[in-house]
Scaffold this active site. Structure first.
Site, PDB file in Angstrom:
ATOM      1  N   LYS A 157     -35.526 -16.696 -31.930  1.00 22.60           N
ATOM      2  CA  LYS A 157     -34.583 -17.780 -32.238  1.00 22.60           C
ATOM      3  C   LYS A 157     -33.228 -17.179 -32.522  1.00 22.60           C
ATOM      4  O   LYS A 157     -32.664 -17.250 -33.584  1.00 22.60           O
ATOM      5  CB  LYS A 157     -34.995 -18.861 -33.343  1.00 22.60           C
ATOM      6  CG  LYS A 157     -36.183 -19.511 -32.870  1.00 22.60           C
ATOM      7  CD  LYS A 157     -36.817 -20.388 -33.875  1.00 22.60           C
ATOM      8  CE  LYS A 157     -35.953 -21.963 -34.062  1.00 22.60           C
ATOM      9  NZ  LYS A 157     -36.233 -22.811 -32.830  1.00 22.60           N
TER      10      LYS A 157
HETATM   11  N1  PMP Z   1     -39.296 -23.369 -27.812  1.00 22.74           N
HETATM   12  C1  PMP Z   1     -38.122 -23.455 -28.206  1.00 22.74           C
HETATM   13  C2  PMP Z   1     -36.979 -22.739 -27.349  1.00 22.74           C
HETATM   14  C3  PMP Z   1     -37.648 -23.831 -29.393  1.00 22.74           C
HETATM   15  O1  PMP Z   1     -36.722 -23.801 -29.805  1.00 22.74           O
HETATM   16  C4  PMP Z   1     -38.836 -24.231 -30.434  1.00 22.74           C
HETATM   17  C5  PMP Z   1     -38.569 -24.788 -31.779  1.00 22.74           C
HETATM   18  N2  PMP Z   1     -38.568 -23.587 -32.803  1.00 22.74           N
HETATM   19  C6  PMP Z   1     -40.155 -24.278 -29.758  1.00 22.74           C
HETATM   20  C7  PMP Z   1     -40.543 -23.891 -28.497  1.00 22.74           C
HETATM   21  C8  PMP Z   1     -41.333 -24.762 -30.649  1.00 22.74           C
HETATM   22  O2  PMP Z   1     -41.611 -23.500 -31.440  1.00 22.74           O
HETATM   23  P1  PMP Z   1     -42.215 -23.894 -33.024  1.00 22.74           P
HETATM   24  O3  PMP Z   1     -43.246 -24.445 -32.998  1.00 22.74           O
HETATM   25  O4  PMP Z   1     -42.525 -22.503 -33.747  1.00 22.74           O
HETATM   26  O5  PMP Z   1     -41.233 -24.815 -33.879  1.00 22.74           O
END
Ligand code: PMP
Length: 291
Positions: free
Chosen positions: A153
């Site tokens: 992220k």
């Molecule tokens: N892919 C992306 C690009 C994201 O930004 C997110 C959100 N964090 C997700 C997948 C899902 O990840 P998570 O389940 O850890 O929120």
């Protein structure tokens, strides 16, 4: 709506006092890292879901930028901002970014700022999407390859998600689906993808997709297989659903020209996930941290 108290560099301050510098390096180049975390108002009080895993991913992103972060301090700050703003069902946003002191690309000369904000919960795809599902459109854009920017992220990388989602929204859809040059499904702009075929649940696997914590949770709860999936295979799935901290488990009612509706397996997985995050299911207790 944003809550009014934010944690900034170790202290709780009013949001209005927390404006970043217009010369912050992070503002110009996206040199920052963030997380998106959910808390839930459970029968035992506010609980933060999989805080340790979110902060471990945050630490990995920070390491790529050469940024020092106090993971324990920021983890504790997640609970502090919830309490300060009297929130239960909330979305928590830790963010660290490089501040002013130079507009060059050598981060070693810069200091980082650290923030944790919390806001009352809402899903970024819209409040009625749990019931009706979302419409998903295959993007003409490619996801940033993880050989170019790690699939973490990191702030600047989200421009890729923004332009893909904008294209989908302008075409009348709710969300964008990234597919790679070889025809393999990657992920949504902020969600991982699952499909159901003949009652079997499959988690789409791709090196360029964020290693999602919701994806991991849903795999553990359902025993779903993780493997690469082509766009052609996805187009023939009985059910498709998106998962992510914000959208939780949300059905895909339409993929491009094809109507699927929200299927029974998707509804079952969504209900199970909901029970787990709200502390109503034994499987989730170890994942819920007190706030
Ligand atoms: N892919 C992306 C690009 C994201 O930004 C997110 C959100 N964090 C997700 C997948 C899902 O990840 P998570 O389940 O850890 O929120």
């Amino acid at each position: 709506m944003t809550a009014s108290t934010v944690w900034l560099d170790g202290t709780l301050v009013d949001t209005s006092a927390a404006a970043p510098s217009h010369l912050a390096n992070g503002l110009h180049y996206g040199t920052g890292v963030f997380e998106g975390i959910r808390s839930y108002a459970t029968a035992d009080g506010p609980r933060i879901f999989r805080l340790a895993e979110h902060m471990a991913r945050f630490a990995k992103g920070a390491a790529h930028l050469g940024m020092d972060v106090d993971i324990d301090g920021m983890s504790a700050a997640c609970a502090e901002v919830l309490r300060a703003n009297d929130l239960g069902d909330a979305y928590i946003r830790p963010l660290s970014w490089f501040d002013g002191g130079g507009l060059g690309l050598d981060m070693r000369v810069l200091t980082a700022r650290h923030m944790v904000a919390a806001m009352p919960w809402s899903t970024h795809l819209g409040d009625d999407t749990k019931a009706r599902g979302v419409t998903l459109r295959t993007s003409s854009w490619r996801r940033t390859p993880s050989t170019s920017v790690p699939a973490l992220k990191l702030c600047g990388n989200y421009v890729n998600s923004v332009i893909a989602r904008r294209e989908a929204l302008l075409a009348g859809y709710d969300e964008a689906l990234f597919v790679d040059d070889r025809g393999f499904v990657v992920e949504g702009s902020a969600e991982n993808v699952f499909m159901v075929r003949d009652g079997r649940v499959t988690a789409v696997q791709h090196a360029d997709a964020l290693p999602g914590i919701t994806r991991d949770t849903v795999r553990e709860l359902t025993g779903a297989t993780s493997r690469p999936v082509t766009a052609a295979e996805l187009a023939e799935a009985d059910e498709i659903f998106l998962v992510g901290t914000s959208v939780e488990v949300t059905g895909v009612a339409r993929l491009d020209e094809r109507d699927l509706g929200v299927g029974p397996v998707t509804r079952e997985v969504a209900a199970l996930y909901d029970a787990v995050v709200r502390g109503q299911h034994d499987a989730g207790h170890a994942w819920l941290a007190a706030a």
